[in-house]
Design an enzyme around this catalytic site. Sequence first.
Site, mmCIF file in Angstrom:
data_model
loop_
_atom_site.group_PDB
_atom_site.id
_atom_site.type_symbol
_atom_site.label_atom_id
_atom_site.label_comp_id
_atom_site.label_asym_id
_atom_site.label_seq_id
_atom_site.Cartn_x
_atom_site.Cartn_y
_atom_site.Cartn_z
ATOM 1 C CG ASP A 1 -2.141 1.010 1.122
ATOM 2 O OD1 ASP A 1 -3.203 0.639 1.004
ATOM 3 O OD2 ASP A 1 -1.946 2.110 0.835
ATOM 4 C CG ASP B 1 -22.036 -0.899 -8.798
ATOM 5 O OD1 ASP B 1 -21.089 0.268 -8.542
ATOM 6 O OD2 ASP B 1 -22.952 -0.925 -8.173
ATOM 7 C CD GLU B 2 -18.806 4.678 -9.162
ATOM 8 O OE1 GLU B 2 -18.247 5.528 -9.931
ATOM 9 O OE2 GLU B 2 -18.805 4.805 -7.895
ATOM 10 C CB ILE C 1 -22.473 5.993 4.915
ATOM 11 C CG1 ILE C 1 -23.520 5.718 4.009
ATOM 12 C CG2 ILE C 1 -22.598 5.635 6.276
ATOM 13 C CD1 ILE C 1 -24.216 4.256 3.926
ATOM 14 C CD GLN D 1 -23.644 13.169 4.414
ATOM 15 O OE1 GLN D 1 -23.779 14.169 5.061
ATOM 16 N NE2 GLN D 1 -23.286 13.057 2.896
ATOM 17 C CG LEU E 1 -28.944 14.193 1.285
ATOM 18 C CD1 LEU E 1 -30.590 14.477 1.307
ATOM 19 C CD2 LEU E 1 -28.608 12.873 0.493
ATOM 20 N NE ARG F 1 -20.034 12.662 -6.808
ATOM 21 C CZ ARG F 1 -19.798 11.442 -6.262
ATOM 22 N NH1 ARG F 1 -20.283 10.284 -6.772
ATOM 23 N NH2 ARG F 1 -19.327 11.344 -5.196
ATOM 24 C CG HIS G 1 -24.804 12.405 -8.920
ATOM 25 N ND1 HIS G 1 -25.519 13.263 -7.712
ATOM 26 C CD2 HIS G 1 -24.526 11.504 -8.197
ATOM 27 C CE1 HIS G 1 -25.478 12.498 -6.635
ATOM 28 N NE2 HIS G 1 -24.975 11.328 -7.227
HETATM 29 P P1 NAD Z 1 -9.729 3.497 -0.367
HETATM 30 O O1 NAD Z 1 -9.785 4.602 -1.059
HETATM 31 O O2 NAD Z 1 -10.326 3.259 1.006
HETATM 32 O O3 NAD Z 1 -8.628 2.535 -0.413
HETATM 33 C C1 NAD Z 1 -7.554 2.557 -1.350
HETATM 34 C C2 NAD Z 1 -6.255 2.153 -0.701
HETATM 35 O O4 NAD Z 1 -5.431 1.986 -1.979
HETATM 36 C C3 NAD Z 1 -5.493 3.008 0.217
HETATM 37 O O5 NAD Z 1 -4.894 2.079 1.193
HETATM 38 C C4 NAD Z 1 -4.373 3.752 -0.845
HETATM 39 O O6 NAD Z 1 -3.349 4.110 0.127
HETATM 40 C C5 NAD Z 1 -4.020 2.516 -1.741
HETATM 41 N N1 NAD Z 1 -3.316 2.993 -2.936
HETATM 42 C C6 NAD Z 1 -3.902 3.938 -3.677
HETATM 43 N N2 NAD Z 1 -3.224 4.066 -4.707
HETATM 44 C C7 NAD Z 1 -2.083 3.243 -4.654
HETATM 45 C C8 NAD Z 1 -0.627 3.129 -5.442
HETATM 46 N N3 NAD Z 1 -0.539 3.625 -6.495
HETATM 47 N N4 NAD Z 1 0.009 1.878 -5.131
HETATM 48 C C9 NAD Z 1 -0.293 1.381 -3.750
HETATM 49 N N5 NAD Z 1 -1.441 1.447 -2.959
HETATM 50 C C10 NAD Z 1 -2.429 2.407 -3.391
HETATM 51 O O7 NAD Z 1 -10.812 2.566 -1.455
HETATM 52 P P2 NAD Z 1 -11.725 1.419 -1.129
HETATM 53 O O8 NAD Z 1 -13.007 1.900 -0.896
HETATM 54 O O9 NAD Z 1 -11.332 0.392 0.016
HETATM 55 O O10 NAD Z 1 -11.841 0.453 -2.434
HETATM 56 C C11 NAD Z 1 -10.900 -0.536 -2.396
HETATM 57 C C12 NAD Z 1 -11.297 -1.218 -4.118
HETATM 58 O O11 NAD Z 1 -12.533 -1.395 -4.080
HETATM 59 C C13 NAD Z 1 -10.823 -0.254 -5.161
HETATM 60 O O12 NAD Z 1 -10.538 -1.065 -6.463
HETATM 61 C C14 NAD Z 1 -12.199 0.258 -5.593
HETATM 62 O O13 NAD Z 1 -12.345 0.676 -6.984
HETATM 63 C C15 NAD Z 1 -13.182 -0.899 -5.268
HETATM 64 N N6 NAD Z 1 -14.566 -0.519 -4.872
HETATM 65 C C16 NAD Z 1 -15.002 0.128 -3.877
HETATM 66 C C17 NAD Z 1 -16.183 0.155 -3.671
HETATM 67 C C18 NAD Z 1 -16.913 0.991 -2.696
HETATM 68 O O14 NAD Z 1 -17.791 1.202 -2.137
HETATM 69 N N7 NAD Z 1 -15.788 1.735 -1.875
HETATM 70 C C19 NAD Z 1 -17.400 -0.513 -4.461
HETATM 71 C C20 NAD Z 1 -16.522 -1.381 -5.395
HETATM 72 C C21 NAD Z 1 -15.464 -1.500 -5.629
HETATM 73 O O1 TDX Z 2 -21.531 14.700 0.957
HETATM 74 C C1 TDX Z 2 -22.166 13.533 -0.014
HETATM 75 N N1 TDX Z 2 -23.430 13.891 -0.336
HETATM 76 C C2 TDX Z 2 -24.071 13.046 -1.248
HETATM 77 O O2 TDX Z 2 -25.324 13.326 -1.609
HETATM 78 C C3 TDX Z 2 -21.527 12.694 -0.743
HETATM 79 C C4 TDX Z 2 -19.833 12.309 -0.368
HETATM 80 C C5 TDX Z 2 -22.101 12.108 -1.541
HETATM 81 N N2 TDX Z 2 -23.267 12.234 -2.006
HETATM 82 C C6 TDX Z 2 -23.844 11.271 -3.023
HETATM 83 C C7 TDX Z 2 -23.165 10.904 -4.225
HETATM 84 C C8 TDX Z 2 -23.693 9.511 -4.644
HETATM 85 O O3 TDX Z 2 -24.965 9.502 -4.894
HETATM 86 O O4 TDX Z 2 -23.894 9.853 -2.265
HETATM 87 C C9 TDX Z 2 -23.880 8.733 -2.962
HETATM 88 C C10 TDX Z 2 -22.675 7.953 -2.583
HETATM 89 O O5 TDX Z 2 -21.592 8.918 -2.729
HETATM 90 P P1 TDX Z 2 -19.932 8.241 -2.686
HETATM 91 O O6 TDX Z 2 -19.798 7.828 -1.371
HETATM 92 O O7 TDX Z 2 -18.923 9.293 -3.121
HETATM 93 O O8 TDX Z 2 -20.055 7.127 -3.581
HETATM 94 P P2 TDX Z 2 -20.023 6.795 -5.170
HETATM 95 O O9 TDX Z 2 -19.654 8.046 -5.903
HETATM 96 O O10 TDX Z 2 -21.412 6.177 -5.467
HETATM 97 O O11 TDX Z 2 -18.845 5.517 -5.286
HETATM 98 C C11 TDX Z 2 -18.677 4.517 -4.474
HETATM 99 O O12 TDX Z 2 -19.261 3.458 -4.764
HETATM 100 C C12 TDX Z 2 -18.563 2.783 -5.811
HETATM 101 C C13 TDX Z 2 -17.236 4.506 -3.917
HETATM 102 O O13 TDX Z 2 -16.660 5.788 -3.780
HETATM 103 C C14 TDX Z 2 -16.304 3.947 -5.300
HETATM 104 O O14 TDX Z 2 -15.037 3.691 -4.957
HETATM 105 C C15 TDX Z 2 -17.190 2.631 -5.783
HETATM 106 O O15 TDX Z 2 -16.340 2.227 -6.787
#
Ligand code: NAD
Ligand code: TDX
Length: 332
Positions: free
Chosen positions: A33, A122-123, A189, A192, A204, A271, A274
């Site tokens: 990482d 899924d994005e 989440i 908020q 929102l 956004r 969005h």
């Molecule tokens: P996060 O941002 O919390 O964590 C990402 C981690 O990757 C961090 O620890 C960061 O330091 C590390 N990182 C970033 N760039 C790097 C690099 N160049 N080399 C080494 N380490 C690096 O993200 P997350 O929400 O835990 O997401 C993890 C994975 O899951 C991602 O691939 C994301 O696309 C995928 N994903 C996330 C969600 C979601 O809802 N958060 C949903 C579906 C898929």
């Molecule tokens: O303050 C906010 N208010 C708000 O209305 C923020 C931060 C977000 N939002 C909305 C935007 C989205 O509709 O809430 C929803 C969720 O937003 P995020 O947490 O930024 O997630 P999203 O853009 O859906 O993407 C997330 O899910 C898919 C993760 O960040 C990605 O890494 C993952 O791939």
Amino acid sequence: MRRSLVTGGAGFIGSNFVRHLLAVADDSVTVLDKLTYAGSRSSLEGLDPDRVSVVTGDIADAVLVDRLFSGHDLVVHFAAETHNDNSLRDPGPFLHSNIVGTYTLLEAARKHGIRFHHVSTDEVYGDLELDDPARFTELTPYNPSSPYSSTKAASDLLVRAWVRSFGVRATISNCSNNYGPFQHVEKFIPRQITNVLQGQRPRLYGDGLNVRDWIHTEDHSSAVLAVIDRGTIGETYLIGADGERSNIEVVRTLLRLMGEPETAFDLVRDRVGHDRRYAIDSTRLRSELGWTPRFVDFEAGLTHTIEWYRDHSPWWEPGKEAVEALYGATGQ
Ligand code: NAD
Ligand code: TDX
């Protein structure tokens, strides 16, 4: 004992996955990482040092990656730049980590013949209308909207090409929105919850009617492990737990659970670009691999998550001000 290399294991989903893996399997784990703003060693605190070690470095560093791959049996690839709003401010790091980083790992997987699992989102499928009866499946065409989702789509396509062209033993999973402990306060989440904990109102975007398909991060972990252990090489599996909810619904629930009036939120600037709605059909994962989600009570999951943030302010407080300053600059 399997030797697993987990990229991005100090981030939200990666650190939860490492914890899950240690609890249910015999693996020893190396976390690779970069410890960007989104990663923290403290997310791995308390784990058995005989089974987990952390290497600080960049997945795009070919020399480091080559050295690390030679001692491992499996790579689980979570590392990425992950926040859509950041990708709209500055796409550069997303191309570096998500595209060049994944390419660097694939080249090492090819050289070392190592089993590779790619974690995606899924994005990559774009968005759905609110009234569309359809959900995303493994056959939905790619149609990403943001710099973030387009770089994740690019990384998925690289994995598919390395499977077909070079015989890399890889699988891909695309998951819906995760929630749970250790999620960065920039995300919806935790932002908020921590706003309310600090006496601020939830914010929102737009009309608040955008829909996300929520899954507890523990269920994401068990699904990723199911794909690693029982998935077919070269295949893609969608991960979701039938958790569709509008953002406004989530905020109202949070406010109620935290003892505030359900109307105590602000609507702020939307956004750019969005995505309206995400929804996952995870039939393939369930029927072929026998996976089922366990954390299906969303309110119970949110209650635990609220408690976690309430109990772990030293983990999130230091980063909160900087995140809110960035949002402030765009009126969000
Ligand atoms: P996060 O941002 O919390 O964590 C990402 C981690 O990757 C961090 O620890 C960061 O330091 C590390 N990182 C970033 N760039 C790097 C690099 N160049 N080399 C080494 N380490 C690096 O993200 P997350 O929400 O835990 O997401 C993890 C994975 O899951 C991602 O691939 C994301 O696309 C995928 N994903 C996330 C969600 C979601 O809802 N958060 C949903 C579906 C898929
Ligand atoms: O303050 C906010 N208010 C708000 O209305 C923020 C931060 C977000 N939002 C909305 C935007 C989205 O509709 O809430 C929803 C969720 O937003 P995020 O947490 O930024 O997630 P999203 O853009 O859906 O993407 C997330 O899910 C898919 C993760 O960040 C990605 O890494 C993952 O791939």
